[in-house]
Design a protein around this motif. Structure first.
Motif, PDB file in Angstrom:
ATOM      1  N   ASP A 142      10.731   1.952  12.073  1.00  0.00           N
ATOM      2  CA  ASP A 142       9.550   2.762  11.767  1.00  0.00           C
ATOM      3  C   ASP A 142       9.531   3.125  10.286  1.00  0.00           C
ATOM      4  O   ASP A 142      10.580   3.388   9.694  1.00  0.00           O
ATOM      5  N   GLU A 143       8.330   3.177   9.711  1.00  0.00           N
ATOM      6  CA  GLU A 143       8.176   3.570   8.308  1.00  0.00           C
ATOM      7  C   GLU A 143       6.925   4.408   8.111  1.00  0.00           C
ATOM      8  O   GLU A 143       5.904   4.174   8.757  1.00  0.00           O
ATOM      9  N   GLY A 151       1.335  -2.381 -11.374  1.00  0.00           N
ATOM     10  CA  GLY A 151       0.182  -3.175 -11.791  1.00  0.00           C
ATOM     11  C   GLY A 151      -1.154  -2.565 -11.414  1.00  0.00           C
ATOM     12  O   GLY A 151      -2.202  -3.143 -11.708  1.00  0.00           O
ATOM     13  N   ASP A 152      -1.137  -1.400 -10.763  1.00  0.00           N
ATOM     14  CA  ASP A 152      -2.372  -0.697 -10.410  1.00  0.00           C
ATOM     15  C   ASP A 152      -2.126   0.788 -10.639  1.00  0.00           C
ATOM     16  O   ASP A 152      -1.995   1.568  -9.702  1.00  0.00           O
ATOM     17  N   SER A 153      -2.076   1.170 -11.891  1.00  0.00           N
ATOM     18  CA  SER A 153      -1.623   2.514 -12.243  1.00  0.00           C
ATOM     19  C   SER A 153      -2.604   3.608 -11.865  1.00  0.00           C
ATOM     20  O   SER A 153      -2.239   4.782 -11.823  1.00  0.00           O
ATOM     21  N   SER A 154      -3.844   3.282 -11.563  1.00  0.00           N
ATOM     22  CA  SER A 154      -4.837   4.308 -11.260  1.00  0.00           C
ATOM     23  C   SER A 154      -4.942   4.609  -9.767  1.00  0.00           C
ATOM     24  O   SER A 154      -5.769   5.440  -9.368  1.00  0.00           O
ATOM     25  N   HIS A 155      -4.136   3.947  -8.941  1.00  0.00           N
ATOM     26  CA  HIS A 155      -4.149   4.182  -7.506  1.00  0.00           C
ATOM     27  C   HIS A 155      -2.722   4.300  -6.975  1.00  0.00           C
ATOM     28  O   HIS A 155      -1.762   3.933  -7.655  1.00  0.00           O
ATOM     29  N   TRP A 156      -2.599   4.812  -5.748  1.00  0.00           N
ATOM     30  CA  TRP A 156      -1.333   4.772  -5.033  1.00  0.00           C
ATOM     31  C   TRP A 156      -1.620   4.334  -3.604  1.00  0.00           C
ATOM     32  O   TRP A 156      -2.777   4.340  -3.162  1.00  0.00           O
ATOM     33  N   GLN A 157      -0.594   3.914  -2.886  1.00  0.00           N
ATOM     34  CA  GLN A 157      -0.811   3.331  -1.570  1.00  0.00           C
ATOM     35  C   GLN A 157      -0.036   4.074  -0.490  1.00  0.00           C
ATOM     36  O   GLN A 157       1.069   4.587  -0.725  1.00  0.00           O
ATOM     37  N   THR A 158      -0.644   4.115   0.694  1.00  0.00           N
ATOM     38  CA  THR A 158      -0.011   4.709   1.872  1.00  0.00           C
ATOM     39  C   THR A 158       0.056   3.650   2.962  1.00  0.00           C
ATOM     40  O   THR A 158      -0.788   2.739   3.027  1.00  0.00           O
ATOM     41  N   ASN A 159       1.049   3.787   3.826  1.00  0.00           N
ATOM     42  CA  ASN A 159       1.187   2.783   4.884  1.00  0.00           C
ATOM     43  C   ASN A 159       2.019   3.341   6.031  1.00  0.00           C
ATOM     44  O   ASN A 159       2.876   4.209   5.835  1.00  0.00           O
ATOM     45  N   VAL A 160       1.741   2.847   7.222  1.00  0.00           N
ATOM     46  CA  VAL A 160       2.527   3.132   8.423  1.00  0.00           C
ATOM     47  C   VAL A 160       2.954   1.805   9.016  1.00  0.00           C
ATOM     48  O   VAL A 160       2.157   0.860   9.086  1.00  0.00           O
ATOM     49  N   GLU A 218      -5.093   6.234  16.361  1.00  0.00           N
ATOM     50  CA  GLU A 218      -5.601   5.255  15.397  1.00  0.00           C
ATOM     51  C   GLU A 218      -4.589   4.172  15.054  1.00  0.00           C
ATOM     52  O   GLU A 218      -4.925   3.217  14.344  1.00  0.00           O
ATOM     53  N   THR A 219      -3.357   4.304  15.544  1.00  0.00           N
ATOM     54  CA  THR A 219      -2.353   3.268  15.293  1.00  0.00           C
ATOM     55  C   THR A 219      -2.270   2.267  16.446  1.00  0.00           C
ATOM     56  O   THR A 219      -1.318   1.484  16.512  1.00  0.00           O
ATOM     57  N   GLN A 220      -3.260   2.292  17.322  1.00  0.00           N
ATOM     58  CA  GLN A 220      -3.265   1.326  18.427  1.00  0.00           C
ATOM     59  C   GLN A 220      -3.818  -0.007  17.948  1.00  0.00           C
ATOM     60  O   GLN A 220      -4.858  -0.075  17.293  1.00  0.00           O
ATOM     61  N   LYS A 221      -3.112  -1.059  18.258  1.00  0.00           N
ATOM     62  CA  LYS A 221      -3.504  -2.401  17.853  1.00  0.00           C
ATOM     63  C   LYS A 221      -3.060  -3.376  18.937  1.00  0.00           C
ATOM     64  O   LYS A 221      -1.887  -3.377  19.353  1.00  0.00           O
ATOM     65  N   ASP A 222      -3.999  -4.169  19.425  1.00  0.00           N
ATOM     66  CA  ASP A 222      -3.705  -5.165  20.461  1.00  0.00           C
ATOM     67  C   ASP A 222      -3.068  -4.515  21.692  1.00  0.00           C
ATOM     68  O   ASP A 222      -2.114  -5.055  22.284  1.00  0.00           O
ATOM     69  N   GLY A 223      -3.565  -3.331  22.042  1.00  0.00           N
ATOM     70  CA  GLY A 223      -3.095  -2.667  23.258  1.00  0.00           C
ATOM     71  C   GLY A 223      -1.765  -1.970  23.134  1.00  0.00           C
ATOM     72  O   GLY A 223      -1.195  -1.528  24.140  1.00  0.00           O
ATOM     73  N   ALA A 224      -1.246  -1.830  21.921  1.00  0.00           N
ATOM     74  CA  ALA A 224       0.069  -1.189  21.726  1.00  0.00           C
ATOM     75  C   ALA A 224      -0.030  -0.162  20.609  1.00  0.00           C
ATOM     76  O   ALA A 224      -0.754  -0.348  19.628  1.00  0.00           O
ATOM     77  N   PHE A 227       2.856   4.069  16.157  1.00  0.00           N
ATOM     78  CA  PHE A 227       3.013   5.366  15.504  1.00  0.00           C
ATOM     79  C   PHE A 227       4.498   5.683  15.378  1.00  0.00           C
ATOM     80  O   PHE A 227       5.238   5.638  16.374  1.00  0.00           O
ATOM     81  N   PRO A 228       4.999   5.982  14.181  1.00  0.00           N
ATOM     82  CA  PRO A 228       6.423   6.280  14.005  1.00  0.00           C
ATOM     83  C   PRO A 228       6.855   7.451  14.883  1.00  0.00           C
ATOM     84  O   PRO A 228       6.249   8.518  14.857  1.00  0.00           O
ATOM     85  N   SER A 229       7.917   7.239  15.656  1.00  0.00           N
ATOM     86  CA  SER A 229       8.352   8.262  16.603  1.00  0.00           C
ATOM     87  C   SER A 229       9.867   8.377  16.697  1.00  0.00           C
ATOM     88  O   SER A 229      10.384   9.014  17.605  1.00  0.00           O
ATOM     89  N   HIS A 230      10.581   7.750  15.766  1.00  0.00           N
ATOM     90  CA  HIS A 230      12.041   7.799  15.749  1.00  0.00           C
ATOM     91  C   HIS A 230      12.520   8.601  14.532  1.00  0.00           C
ATOM     92  O   HIS A 230      11.820   8.671  13.517  1.00  0.00           O
ATOM     93  N   PRO A 231      13.702   9.193  14.619  1.00  0.00           N
ATOM     94  CA  PRO A 231      14.263   9.924  13.471  1.00  0.00           C
ATOM     95  C   PRO A 231      14.354   9.017  12.240  1.00  0.00           C
ATOM     96  O   PRO A 231      14.744   7.852  12.340  1.00  0.00           O
ATOM     97  N   THR A 232      13.998   9.569  11.092  1.00  0.00           N
ATOM     98  CA  THR A 232      13.943   8.772   9.873  1.00  0.00           C
ATOM     99  C   THR A 232      14.858   9.334   8.793  1.00  0.00           C
ATOM    100  O   THR A 232      15.244  10.502   8.817  1.00  0.00           O
TER     101      THR A 232
END
Length: 277
Positions: A142-143, A151-160, A218-224, A227-232
């Motif tokens: 999980d992440e 190379g894109d100094s005017s933006h930042w990115q988020t991801n799951v 909103e993290t459902q994709k292809d029926g699964a 969503f991160p749910s483990h200790p990180t």
């Protein structure tokens, strides 16, 4: 090293660290690297580090541990500097990728937590192809990501990213998003990036302003669900995204080492973990 390989390397190191966590490592000669404190994997305890010179531990006594043996870092003036070093020898670029990759440092926490609010204070280098990352990462893969592209100094990115046994292929970028800064600024300036994570949603903020929320549904994709749910663990790093071609293109690379510094630096001035849940 590709972006996927970088993530796998972090995971393998985390698994190794878990196996070692019940032991005290013998040397006391290196930057708090060998002071290991374990916690219950489901427990969240407040943590803060402002990186005093010569120390990467926090106020709880739970240190960060450098997990890239050849990666280099230092603490200078209450700032943790992670370095991406130029590869040895001649670096050739062909078809949009470099034939050699620089060695970047990664620092992970020695503790895990399930749900909490984490704020990273970061200034990233503006070098196309270099990626600075602050990630919550679980041994199960999980992440929750904050990624700063040179190379894109005017933006930042988020991801799951949270793998599911039903997945036919890894969903690396499906839940990613490119974010604006609410005010003037860029990755090269010091900003507070906050990840607020509970069992039902994740909220990302920059400098106290919310910019994105993703719910569990909103993290459902292809029926699964994904969503991160483990200790990180908390994972800080800088890496060379100059290969393969898809990764280099995403990072606006590859790195042009004829103009880039021999040592590219990402600076972290504070990490704070709050436990409101």
């Amino acid at each position: 090293m590709s972006r996927h390989s970088f993530r796998l390397l972090i995971l393998l190191y985390c698994l190794t660290l878990w196996c070692l966590a019940s032991q005290a490592l013998p040397s006391d000669s290196e930057l708090s690297r060998d002071s290991v404190l374990t916690r219950s994997v489901s427990q969240c305890q407040p943590f803060q580090s402002s990186f005093a010179p010569g120390d990467v531990s926090g106020n709880s006594g739970a240190p960060f541990l450098a997990l890239s043996p050849s990666g280099s870092y230092s603490t200078v003036g209450h700032e943790l500097q992670l370095y991406l070093e130029r590869p040895q020898g001649k670096v050739s670029t062909e078809d949009g990728v470099n034939d050699k990759l620089g060695e970047g440092a990664t620092v992970n926490s020695t503790f895990t937590f399930l749900y909490g609010r984490v704020t990273f204070t970061i200034a990233a280098p503006v070098v196309p192809g270099a990626v600075t990352a602050a990630i919550l990462i679980a041994d199960q893969g999980d992440e929750v990501d904050v990624e700063l592209l040179g190379g894109d100094s005017s933006h930042w990115q988020t991801n799951v990213y949270a793998p599911n046994p039903k997945d036919k292929a890894p969903l690396w970028g499906v839940f990613g998003e490119i974010e604006d800064y609410p005010a003037d600024g860029g990755v090269q300036h010091s900003h507070d990036y906050t990840v607020d994570w509970n069992a039902e949603r994740i909220v990302w903020s920059v400098d106290g302003q919310q910019v994105r929320t993703i719910t569990k549904a909103e993290t459902q994709k292809d029926g699964a669900l994904h969503f991160p749910s483990h200790p990180t663990r908390l994972s800080l790093g800088i890496w060379d995204a100059s290969s393969p071609v898809g990764t280099a293109d995403w990072a606006k690379g590859p790195i042009d080492w004829s103009t880039a510094p021999e040592r590219i630096t990402a600076a972290f001035t504070k990490v704070v973990l709050e436990c409101p849940y």
